[in-house]
Design a protein around this motif. Structure first.
Motif, PDB file in Angstrom:
ATOM      1  N   THR A  27       0.831  -1.208   0.000  1.00  8.15           N
ATOM      2  CA  THR A  27       0.000   0.000   0.000  1.00  8.15           C
ATOM      3  C   THR A  27       0.858   1.248   0.000  1.00  8.15           C
ATOM      4  OG1 THR A  27      -1.777  -1.142   1.184  1.00  8.15           O
ATOM      5  CG2 THR A  27      -1.785   1.265   1.252  1.00  8.15           C
ATOM      6  N   ILE A  28       1.912   1.248   0.806  1.00  5.30           N
ATOM      7  CA  ILE A  28       2.795   2.413   0.878  1.00  5.30           C
ATOM      8  C   ILE A  28       3.537   2.625  -0.437  1.00  5.30           C
ATOM      9  CG2 ILE A  28       4.910   3.287   1.953  1.00  5.30           C
ATOM     10  CD1 ILE A  28       3.888   2.078   4.588  1.00  5.30           C
ATOM     11  N   LEU A  29       4.016   1.549  -1.035  1.00  2.74           N
ATOM     12  CA  LEU A  29       4.725   1.685  -2.308  1.00  2.74           C
ATOM     13  C   LEU A  29       3.794   2.205  -3.395  1.00  2.74           C
ATOM     14  CD1 LEU A  29       7.004  -1.496  -2.386  1.00  2.74           C
ATOM     15  CD2 LEU A  29       7.417   0.756  -1.364  1.00  2.74           C
ATOM     16  N   GLN A  30       2.542   1.777  -3.360  1.00  6.58           N
ATOM     17  CA  GLN A  30       1.569   2.304  -4.323  1.00  6.58           C
ATOM     18  C   GLN A  30       1.363   3.791  -4.116  1.00  6.58           C
ATOM     19  OE1 GLN A  30      -1.609  -0.458  -3.383  1.00  6.58           O
ATOM     20  NE2 GLN A  30      -1.345  -1.567  -5.312  1.00  6.58           N
ATOM     21  N   ARG A  31       1.312   4.224  -2.880  1.00  5.97           N
ATOM     22  CA  ARG A  31       1.151   5.653  -2.591  1.00  5.97           C
ATOM     23  C   ARG A  31       2.370   6.437  -3.067  1.00  5.97           C
ATOM     24  NH1 ARG A  31      -3.060   4.589  -2.687  1.00  5.97           N
ATOM     25  NH2 ARG A  31      -4.740   4.617  -1.149  1.00  5.97           N
ATOM     26  N   VAL A  32       3.540   5.898  -2.818  1.00  5.91           N
ATOM     27  CA  VAL A  32       4.783   6.560  -3.226  1.00  5.91           C
ATOM     28  C   VAL A  32       4.819   6.745  -4.736  1.00  5.91           C
ATOM     29  CG1 VAL A  32       7.291   6.242  -3.421  1.00  5.91           C
ATOM     30  CG2 VAL A  32       6.147   5.850  -1.230  1.00  5.91           C
ATOM     31  N   CYS A  33       4.325   5.751  -5.468  1.00  8.25           N
ATOM     32  CA  CYS A  33       4.335   5.803  -6.928  1.00  8.25           C
ATOM     33  C   CYS A  33       3.016   6.297  -7.510  1.00  8.25           C
ATOM     34  CB  CYS A  33       4.690   4.428  -7.494  1.00  8.25           C
ATOM     35  SG  CYS A  33       6.374   3.907  -7.104  1.00  8.25           S
ATOM     36  N   ASN A  34       2.109   6.728  -6.618  1.00 11.59           N
ATOM     37  CA  ASN A  34       0.844   7.335  -7.031  1.00 11.59           C
ATOM     38  C   ASN A  34       0.053   6.440  -7.974  1.00 11.59           C
ATOM     39  OD1 ASN A  34      -1.076   9.385  -6.985  1.00 11.59           O
ATOM     40  ND2 ASN A  34      -0.205  10.444  -8.752  1.00 11.59           N
ATOM     41  N   THR A  35      -0.198   5.212  -7.512  1.00  9.14           N
ATOM     42  CA  THR A  35      -0.927   4.258  -8.341  1.00  9.14           C
ATOM     43  C   THR A  35      -1.684   3.275  -7.459  1.00  9.14           C
ATOM     44  OG1 THR A  35      -0.714   2.615 -10.111  1.00  9.14           O
ATOM     45  CG2 THR A  35       1.019   2.647  -8.448  1.00  9.14           C
ATOM     46  N   ARG A  36      -2.675   2.632  -8.058  1.00  7.77           N
ATOM     47  CA  ARG A  36      -3.392   1.547  -7.396  1.00  7.77           C
ATOM     48  C   ARG A  36      -3.019   0.206  -8.018  1.00  7.77           C
ATOM     49  NH1 ARG A  36      -6.128   2.184  -2.494  1.00  7.77           N
ATOM     50  NH2 ARG A  36      -7.233   4.179  -2.437  1.00  7.77           N
ATOM     51  N   PRO A  39       2.711  -3.960  -8.771  1.00  6.09           N
ATOM     52  CA  PRO A  39       3.992  -3.747  -9.448  1.00  6.09           C
ATOM     53  C   PRO A  39       4.293  -4.835 -10.461  1.00  6.09           C
ATOM     54  CG  PRO A  39       4.358  -4.729  -7.297  1.00  6.09           C
ATOM     55  CD  PRO A  39       2.881  -4.418  -7.385  1.00  6.09           C
ATOM     56  N   GLU A  40       5.148  -4.519 -11.407  1.00  5.67           N
ATOM     57  CA  GLU A  40       5.675  -5.517 -12.314  1.00  5.67           C
ATOM     58  C   GLU A  40       6.939  -6.087 -11.672  1.00  5.67           C
ATOM     59  OE1 GLU A  40       6.239  -3.348 -15.930  1.00  5.67           O
ATOM     60  OE2 GLU A  40       4.160  -3.674 -16.588  1.00  5.67           O
ATOM     61  N   ILE A  41       7.155  -7.395 -11.810  1.00 12.61           N
ATOM     62  CA  ILE A  41       8.261  -8.065 -11.146  1.00 12.61           C
ATOM     63  C   ILE A  41       9.270  -8.546 -12.186  1.00 12.61           C
ATOM     64  CG2 ILE A  41       8.914  -9.801  -9.452  1.00 12.61           C
ATOM     65  CD1 ILE A  41       6.830  -7.804  -8.450  1.00 12.61           C
ATOM     66  N   TYR A  42      10.533  -8.259 -11.947  1.00  9.20           N
ATOM     67  CA  TYR A  42      11.609  -8.686 -12.837  1.00  9.20           C
ATOM     68  C   TYR A  42      12.654  -9.447 -12.032  1.00  9.20           C
ATOM     69  CZ  TYR A  42       9.556  -5.242 -16.010  1.00  9.20           C
ATOM     70  OH  TYR A  42       8.686  -4.530 -16.791  1.00  9.20           O
ATOM     71  N   ASP A  43      13.212 -10.500 -12.619  1.00  5.60           N
ATOM     72  CA  ASP A  43      14.254 -11.242 -11.921  1.00  5.60           C
ATOM     73  C   ASP A  43      15.590 -10.533 -12.078  1.00  5.60           C
ATOM     74  OD1 ASP A  43      15.265 -11.882 -14.454  1.00  5.60           O
ATOM     75  OD2 ASP A  43      14.402 -13.896 -14.458  1.00  5.60           O
ATOM     76  N   SER A  44      16.624 -11.110 -11.492  1.00  6.07           N
ATOM     77  CA  SER A  44      17.935 -10.450 -11.484  1.00  6.07           C
ATOM     78  C   SER A  44      18.538 -10.303 -12.879  1.00  6.07           C
ATOM     79  CB  SER A  44      18.906 -11.238 -10.586  1.00  6.07           C
ATOM     80  OG  SER A  44      19.008 -12.586 -11.025  1.00  6.07           O
ATOM     81  N   ALA A  45      18.027 -11.073 -13.835  1.00  6.86           N
ATOM     82  CA  ALA A  45      18.515 -10.975 -15.216  1.00  6.86           C
ATOM     83  C   ALA A  45      17.718  -9.970 -16.029  1.00  6.86           C
ATOM     84  CB  ALA A  45      18.463 -12.348 -15.882  1.00  6.86           C
ATOM     85  N   GLY A  46      16.710  -9.343 -15.394  1.00  2.00           N
ATOM     86  CA  GLY A  46      15.891  -8.359 -16.084  1.00  2.00           C
ATOM     87  C   GLY A  46      14.709  -8.955 -16.812  1.00  2.00           C
ATOM     88  N   LYS A  47      14.448 -10.253 -16.602  1.00  2.00           N
ATOM     89  CA  LYS A  47      13.330 -10.916 -17.254  1.00  2.00           C
ATOM     90  C   LYS A  47      12.077 -10.745 -16.406  1.00  2.00           C
ATOM     91  CE  LYS A  47      11.758 -15.418 -18.964  1.00  2.00           C
ATOM     92  NZ  LYS A  47      12.099 -16.865 -19.096  1.00  2.00           N
ATOM     93  N   LYS A  48      10.983 -10.381 -17.054  1.00  2.00           N
ATOM     94  CA  LYS A  48       9.735 -10.173 -16.328  1.00  2.00           C
ATOM     95  C   LYS A  48       9.197 -11.498 -15.817  1.00  2.00           C
ATOM     96  CE  LYS A  48       5.275  -7.791 -16.695  1.00  2.00           C
ATOM     97  NZ  LYS A  48       4.399  -6.985 -17.569  1.00  2.00           N
ATOM     98  N   VAL A  49       8.852 -11.510 -14.528  1.00  2.00           N
ATOM     99  CA  VAL A  49       8.288 -12.704 -13.918  1.00  2.00           C
ATOM    100  C   VAL A  49       6.819 -12.784 -14.302  1.00  2.00           C
ATOM    101  CG1 VAL A  49       7.797 -13.901 -11.755  1.00  2.00           C
ATOM    102  CG2 VAL A  49       9.922 -12.599 -12.015  1.00  2.00           C
ATOM    103  N   GLY A  50       6.384 -13.909 -14.839  1.00  2.00           N
ATOM    104  CA  GLY A  50       5.051 -14.006 -15.412  1.00  2.00           C
ATOM    105  C   GLY A  50       3.922 -14.118 -14.421  1.00  2.00           C
TER     106      GLY A  50
END
Length: 282
Positions: A27-36, A39-50
């Motif tokens: 909830t706090i991170l959504q407020r910080v980024c002004n969104t509801r 988040p999108e999740i990426y692994d350490s190689a930069g690949k989006k986690v599905g």
């Protein structure tokens, strides 16, 4: 250095967020980024986690990014309760390795430790004490976020009522009363002055009502900016956050006009420097 150049060189401000389940982190991170949005999740190689991260199924190396403000990248670490040695050790290794990254863009820039206040007579858990007594975060600024702080308003309301205040008076005075009582209470004394806490945080902030539409995360932005000793990281953070325009303007005016005292600058150059602090609206 111009904040716009810093953003081009470093790119994103990287924050490790620590806290057990239901601490109000998302909830706090959504407020910080002004969104509801989630988040999108990426692994350490930069690949989006599905698939979305599920409770108990996450990797601290994964990056959480909100499309509304990709200038922030977050890493998530669960709280460390009794028996959570594995999670604690992973977190320590992560902090140590990120601290040694040769490029500033790959290092951790701040740590937000979320501690919810919605439990009666809330005291620090064994895991929280362990973090602040054993975890060496080096030069990384650690800020404690006392989340769900509005839970203490009910306690203050009841106390004010018992002291003779009317319902209306108690309701109006409860937030301030809660803040003042907490400021001189046992939790902060323990956090900053106990012999059990060898590595206290750099600062703390109380965050009430983060689940409301008009939630104000300005105090968190100001607190985090104020803990940045590194001037480059300070400028990167202020210019990345988009929820506190006053903070951007404050530092833009202070830094730009302070620098023009020692250098001859034309109006066009001054305007360009000011705009560097507000890239999201310039």
């Amino acid at each position: 250095m111009d904040p716009s150049r810093i953003k081009k060189r470093i790119g994103r401000f990287r924050i490790l967020v620590i806290g057990r389940a239901n601490a109000g982190k998302t909830t706090i991170l959504q407020r910080v980024c002004n969104t509801r949005e989630s988040p999108e999740i990426y692994d350490s190689a930069g690949k989006k986690v599905g698939i979305p991260m599920l409770r108990g199924e996450h990797d601290i190396e994964n990056e959480m990014v909100f499309r509304n403000n990709p200038g922030f990248v977050f890493h998530d670490s669960r709280g460390f309760e009794a028996g959570g040695e594995s999670e604690f050790d992973k977190m320590k290794v992560f902090i140590a390795s990120r601290s040694k990254e040769p490029k500033l863009k790959d290092r951790l820039h701040a740590i937000w430790y979320c501690i919810p206040m919605d439990e009666a007579s809330r005291s620090f858990t064994e895991g929280e004490i362990k973090f602040f007594s054993q975890c060496d975060t080096g030069s990384i600024a650690v800020i404690v976020l006392f989340t769900k702080f509005d839970a203490l308003y009910d306690v203050s309301y009841a106390q004010l009522k018992s002291e003779g205040a009317s319902m209306e008076e108690a309701q109006e005075l409860a937030p301030k009363h809660a803040e003042e009582s907490f400021a001189i209470g046992s939790q902060l004394k323990f956090l900053y002055h106990s012999k059990d806490i060898r590595r206290p945080p750099k600062h703390h902030v109380c965050l009430p009502n983060m689940d409301k539409d008009d939630a104000d995360c300005g105090p968190l932005m100001e607190c985090t900016a104020g803990t940045m000793d590194n001037e480059v990281l300070h400028q990167l953070f202020v210019s990345t956050q988009q929820t506190n325009l006053e903070l951007c303007i404050k530092y833009a005016v202070e830094r730009v006009f302070d620098s023009t005292k020692t250098t001859a600058s034309g109006a066009h150059e001054i305007i360009g420097r000011l705009g560097g602090w507000l890239p999201h609206i310039w």
